[in-house]
Design a protein around this motif. Structure first.
Motif, PDB file in Angstrom:
ATOM      1  N   ILE A  59       0.680  -1.207   0.030  1.00 25.85           N
ATOM      2  CA  ILE A  59       0.058  -0.197  -0.017  1.00 25.85           C
ATOM      3  C   ILE A  59       0.857   1.207  -0.159  1.00 25.85           C
ATOM      4  CG2 ILE A  59      -1.588   1.241   1.355  1.00 25.85           C
ATOM      5  CD1 ILE A  59      -2.696  -1.176   2.354  1.00 25.85           C
ATOM      6  N   GLY A  60       1.858   1.250   0.929  1.00 27.14           N
ATOM      7  CA  GLY A  60       2.846   2.497   0.829  1.00 27.14           C
ATOM      8  C   GLY A  60       3.473   2.560  -0.417  1.00 27.14           C
ATOM      9  N   ALA A  61       3.886   1.384  -1.132  1.00 26.91           N
ATOM     10  CA  ALA A  61       4.505   1.617  -2.309  1.00 26.91           C
ATOM     11  C   ALA A  61       3.577   2.178  -3.358  1.00 26.91           C
ATOM     12  CB  ALA A  61       5.116   0.381  -2.864  1.00 26.91           C
ATOM     13  N   ALA A  62       2.324   1.711  -3.447  1.00 27.31           N
ATOM     14  CA  ALA A  62       1.344   2.313  -4.241  1.00 27.31           C
ATOM     15  C   ALA A  62       1.014   3.830  -4.072  1.00 27.31           C
ATOM     16  CB  ALA A  62       0.083   1.338  -3.926  1.00 27.31           C
ATOM     17  N   TYR A  63       0.745   4.050  -2.987  1.00 26.17           N
ATOM     18  CA  TYR A  63       0.876   5.334  -2.631  1.00 26.17           C
ATOM     19  C   TYR A  63       1.743   6.345  -3.163  1.00 26.17           C
ATOM     20  CZ  TYR A  63      -1.350   9.408   0.310  1.00 26.17           C
ATOM     21  OH  TYR A  63      -1.836  10.579   0.459  1.00 26.17           O
ATOM     22  N   ARG A  64       3.047   5.912  -2.897  1.00 24.02           N
ATOM     23  CA  ARG A  64       4.283   6.685  -3.378  1.00 24.02           C
ATOM     24  C   ARG A  64       4.028   6.727  -4.880  1.00 24.02           C
ATOM     25  NH1 ARG A  64      10.542   5.410  -3.016  1.00 24.02           N
ATOM     26  NH2 ARG A  64      11.549   7.594  -3.759  1.00 24.02           N
ATOM     27  N   GLU A  65       3.851   5.693  -5.385  1.00 22.96           N
ATOM     28  CA  GLU A  65       4.112   5.518  -7.014  1.00 22.96           C
ATOM     29  C   GLU A  65       2.983   6.419  -7.661  1.00 22.96           C
ATOM     30  OE1 GLU A  65       3.669   1.394  -9.323  1.00 22.96           O
ATOM     31  OE2 GLU A  65       2.202   2.971  -9.911  1.00 22.96           O
ATOM     32  N   TRP A  66       1.850   6.195  -6.945  1.00 21.70           N
ATOM     33  CA  TRP A  66       0.663   7.153  -7.695  1.00 21.70           C
ATOM     34  C   TRP A  66       1.001   8.641  -7.657  1.00 21.70           C
ATOM     35  CZ3 TRP A  66      -2.534  11.210  -6.893  1.00 21.70           C
ATOM     36  CH2 TRP A  66      -3.486  11.409  -7.764  1.00 21.70           C
ATOM     37  N   ALA A  67       1.493   9.032  -6.453  1.00 19.73           N
ATOM     38  CA  ALA A  67       1.777  10.215  -6.412  1.00 19.73           C
ATOM     39  C   ALA A  67       2.921  10.819  -7.241  1.00 19.73           C
ATOM     40  CB  ALA A  67       2.152  10.896  -4.724  1.00 19.73           C
ATOM     41  N   LEU A  68       4.014   9.863  -7.185  1.00 16.27           N
ATOM     42  CA  LEU A  68       5.031  10.449  -8.488  1.00 16.27           C
ATOM     43  C   LEU A  68       4.816  10.299  -9.666  1.00 16.27           C
ATOM     44  CD1 LEU A  68       8.096   8.632  -6.394  1.00 16.27           C
ATOM     45  CD2 LEU A  68       7.374  11.046  -6.485  1.00 16.27           C
ATOM     46  N   THR A  69       3.778   9.430  -9.907  1.00 17.85           N
ATOM     47  CA  THR A  69       3.241   9.273 -11.674  1.00 17.85           C
ATOM     48  C   THR A  69       2.316  10.695 -11.792  1.00 17.85           C
ATOM     49  OG1 THR A  69       3.340   7.083 -11.303  1.00 17.85           O
ATOM     50  CG2 THR A  69       2.082   7.747 -13.126  1.00 17.85           C
ATOM     51  N   HIS A  70       1.672  11.262 -10.721  1.00 20.40           N
ATOM     52  CA  HIS A  70       1.001  12.142 -11.071  1.00 20.40           C
ATOM     53  C   HIS A  70       1.112  13.069  -9.986  1.00 20.40           C
ATOM     54  CE1 HIS A  70      -1.363   9.387 -13.483  1.00 20.40           C
ATOM     55  NE2 HIS A  70      -1.412   8.578 -12.424  1.00 20.40           N
ATOM     56  N   PRO A 113      17.139  16.227   0.436  1.00 22.98           N
ATOM     57  CA  PRO A 113      18.558  16.574  -0.328  1.00 22.98           C
ATOM     58  C   PRO A 113      18.139  15.422  -1.590  1.00 22.98           C
ATOM     59  CG  PRO A 113      19.122  15.920   1.959  1.00 22.98           C
ATOM     60  CD  PRO A 113      17.523  15.834   1.782  1.00 22.98           C
ATOM     61  N   ASP A 114      19.120  16.095  -2.552  1.00 25.06           N
ATOM     62  CA  ASP A 114      19.001  15.387  -3.932  1.00 25.06           C
ATOM     63  C   ASP A 114      19.426  14.217  -3.767  1.00 25.06           C
ATOM     64  OD1 ASP A 114      18.073  17.697  -4.997  1.00 25.06           O
ATOM     65  OD2 ASP A 114      19.934  18.342  -6.037  1.00 25.06           O
ATOM     66  N   ASP A 115      20.565  13.704  -2.944  1.00 22.96           N
ATOM     67  CA  ASP A 115      20.966  12.412  -2.900  1.00 22.96           C
ATOM     68  C   ASP A 115      20.227  11.542  -1.805  1.00 22.96           C
ATOM     69  OD1 ASP A 115      21.971  13.615  -0.761  1.00 22.96           O
ATOM     70  OD2 ASP A 115      24.076  13.161  -0.692  1.00 22.96           O
ATOM     71  N   ALA A 116      19.149  11.871  -1.710  1.00 25.70           N
ATOM     72  CA  ALA A 116      18.673  11.486  -0.207  1.00 25.70           C
ATOM     73  C   ALA A 116      18.001  10.039  -0.766  1.00 25.70           C
ATOM     74  CB  ALA A 116      17.522  12.062   0.502  1.00 25.70           C
ATOM     75  N   ASP A 117      17.985   9.005   0.212  1.00 24.14           N
ATOM     76  CA  ASP A 117      17.359   7.605  -0.156  1.00 24.14           C
ATOM     77  C   ASP A 117      16.148   7.727   0.222  1.00 24.14           C
ATOM     78  OD1 ASP A 117      16.710   5.130  -0.811  1.00 24.14           O
ATOM     79  OD2 ASP A 117      18.454   4.114   0.360  1.00 24.14           O
ATOM     80  N   VAL A 118      15.228   7.973  -0.552  1.00 18.86           N
ATOM     81  CA  VAL A 118      13.797   8.301  -0.205  1.00 18.86           C
ATOM     82  C   VAL A 118      13.239   6.908   0.176  1.00 18.86           C
ATOM     83  CG1 VAL A 118      11.443   9.551  -0.638  1.00 18.86           C
ATOM     84  CG2 VAL A 118      13.480  10.497  -1.390  1.00 18.86           C
ATOM     85  N   SER A 119      13.418   6.110  -0.528  1.00 21.07           N
ATOM     86  CA  SER A 119      13.043   4.529  -0.463  1.00 21.07           C
ATOM     87  C   SER A 119      13.239   4.075   0.932  1.00 21.07           C
ATOM     88  CB  SER A 119      13.766   3.753  -1.365  1.00 21.07           C
ATOM     89  OG  SER A 119      13.079   3.979  -2.547  1.00 21.07           O
ATOM     90  N   SER A 120      14.598   4.275   1.507  1.00 16.44           N
ATOM     91  CA  SER A 120      14.900   4.043   2.963  1.00 16.44           C
ATOM     92  C   SER A 120      14.011   4.662   4.077  1.00 16.44           C
ATOM     93  CB  SER A 120      16.341   4.366   2.864  1.00 16.44           C
ATOM     94  OG  SER A 120      16.979   3.490   2.475  1.00 16.44           O
ATOM     95  N   ALA A 121      13.508   5.927   3.622  1.00 16.49           N
ATOM     96  CA  ALA A 121      12.647   6.868   4.633  1.00 16.49           C
ATOM     97  C   ALA A 121      11.382   6.043   4.542  1.00 16.49           C
ATOM     98  CB  ALA A 121      12.698   8.288   4.227  1.00 16.49           C
ATOM     99  N   TRP A 122      10.834   5.734   3.552  1.00 15.49           N
ATOM    100  CA  TRP A 122       9.614   4.867   3.473  1.00 15.49           C
ATOM    101  C   TRP A 122       9.792   3.659   4.177  1.00 15.49           C
ATOM    102  CZ3 TRP A 122       4.602   5.292   1.970  1.00 15.49           C
ATOM    103  CH2 TRP A 122       4.267   6.774   1.117  1.00 15.49           C
ATOM    104  N   ALA A 123      10.654   2.732   4.009  1.00 17.12           N
ATOM    105  CA  ALA A 123      11.021   1.719   4.639  1.00 17.12           C
ATOM    106  C   ALA A 123      10.998   1.889   6.129  1.00 17.12           C
ATOM    107  CB  ALA A 123      12.320   1.186   3.887  1.00 17.12           C
TER     108      ALA A 123
END
Lengths: 166, 166
Positions: free
Chosen positions: B75-86, B146-156
Motif C-alpha cells: 500500500i505504501g509503495a502504491a501510494y508513493r508510486e501514484w503520487a510520483l506518477t501524477h 536532499p538530492d542524494d537522499a534515499d527516499v525509499s529507505s525513509a519509506w521503509a
DNA sequence: GCAGACTAGCTAACGCTGTTAGCGGAGGCA
DNA sequence: TGCCTCCGCTAACAGCGTTAGCTAGTCTGC
C-alpha cells in the motif's frame, strides 16, 4: 526600525490575519501608508518578501523545537503547537511554496534538525519522523481529519511507533 | 464525449503538463478552441472544474491503493508510486486546495481507506500512518529532501515503525 | 411552416493580481 | 549652485476569475 523591517512586520501581520491569500503587494503597501510600486524600492519582487517571512518562520520554528529539549514526545508536541499557533506561517513554509533558493543556507535544515536528532542518527528514520510530523500538521490544518477526531491520539500513536528501538 | 467531459479532459491534460499554476480558465478554453466565458455555460466557476479534477484524482488514487492488496508495504509503495506518477494531481488534492464541500460524499475517505485498513482498526494509528504517507510524498514532491537522499529507505523506516505490533 | 424558447457560443468590461516605466521632491555633498 | 541618490508617486500593462449582454443555431409546440 528601517522601512524594510516595517514592510516585513506589516506583511507578517497581514499573513497572520488573512493567510497567504490576503498577502498582496497592494495590501502590504496600504498597511504602512504607501503605494504598491514603492515596495520595489526595498525588495526586488514579492517572492523576496515571502522568502524573508519564510526565513523568519523557519527560525522561529527551529527555536521552538530547540527549546523543547531532546525528548521525542516534547519535540512532537512543540512542532504541533508551533504550527497550530501560526497556521498561516506554517502554510507559507510547507509544500511547493518555499523559495528554497532565496533562503540563507542552513535555515531550512535547522527547522527539522530537532526531529533529526530525536531519531538518534538514523537518517532514514529521521526523515520518516519529519514526514510524520509534517503530515499530521498538514492534515490537521487542512481539516482533513473528521471534526471529532482525536488528533492528539494520532500524534501519540505515531510517536510511539518511532520511539521503539529499531 | 460531451462538452463538459471535453473541458475536464483538457483541464486534466493542462494540469498534468503545467501544474495547478498553468490551469487558468483562458488556457482551458483555448485548449478546446473556445473563449473563457463560454466555460461558464458548463461549470458555475473554476472551483467546480477543480473539484471535478480532484474527485477524479481521489478515485484514481483509491483504485490504485485498492489494487495493491492488504499488505502495508504494498500500500505504501502504491501510494508513493501514484503520487510520483501524477505529481500535479497529488498537489491538487493535498492541503488547503481540496474543495471538500463540492466532492461526492465518501470520495475523500475512500482515498485513505486503504491505509486505514492496513492499521488493523486502530484509528489513531491509521491516521498517523496516513500522515506519514502524505508527509513523505509532500516532502519528496517539494524537493525538501536532499538530492542524494534515499527516499525509499525513509519509506521503509517509516513503514517498519508501523508494522510492529502496538 | 412558423413562433418562441433554450443552448452555447461571442465580445467587452470590471476589479483584482504582480510588475515596469517614468516623473518629482528631499537630502547629502563637492 | 549643481549633481547624485534615495524614495515616494501616478499611469499603465498583461494576466487572472468573472459578469453582462448580444447573437446564431436548434429544438419544440401549435
Amino acid at each position: 526600525m528601517s522601512r524594510r523591517d516595517e514592510i516585513i512586520a506589516a506583511a507578517e501581520d497581514l499573513l497572520d490575519r488573512g493567510g497567504p491569500a490576503g498577502l498582496s503587494m497592494r495590501t502590504i503597501a496600504a498597511e504602512i501608508g504607501i503605494q504598491a510600486p514603492s515596495l520595489y524600492r526595498h525588495f526586488p519582487d514579492k517572492a523576496a518578501i515571502e522568502a524573508t517571512l519564510q526565513e523568519r518562520a523557519l527560525r522561529s520554528l527551529a527555536a521552538r523545537l530547540d527549546a523543547a529539549g531532546p525528548q521525542l514526545d516534547a519535540i512532537g508536541a512543540a512542532y504541533r503547537e508551533w504550527a497550530l499557533t501560526h497556521p498561516h506561517r506554517y502554510a507559507l513554509i510547507s509544500g511547493q511554496a518555499l523559495h528554497r533558493d532565496r533562503l540563507s543556507p542552513g535555515v531550512e535544515a535547522a527547522a527539522s534538525a530537532g526531529l533529526q536528532t530525536a531519531a538518534h542518527g538514523d537518517q532514514a528514520r529521521a526523515r520518516a519522523l519529519w514526514a510524520l510530523a509534517h503530515g499530521l500538521v498538514e492534515l490537521e490544518l487542512a481539516g482533513r481529519f473528521p471534526d471529532d477526531a482525536d488528533v492528539s491520539s494520532a500524534w501519540a500513536a505515531g510517536l510511539a511507533a518511532f520511539s521503539r528501538v529499531g
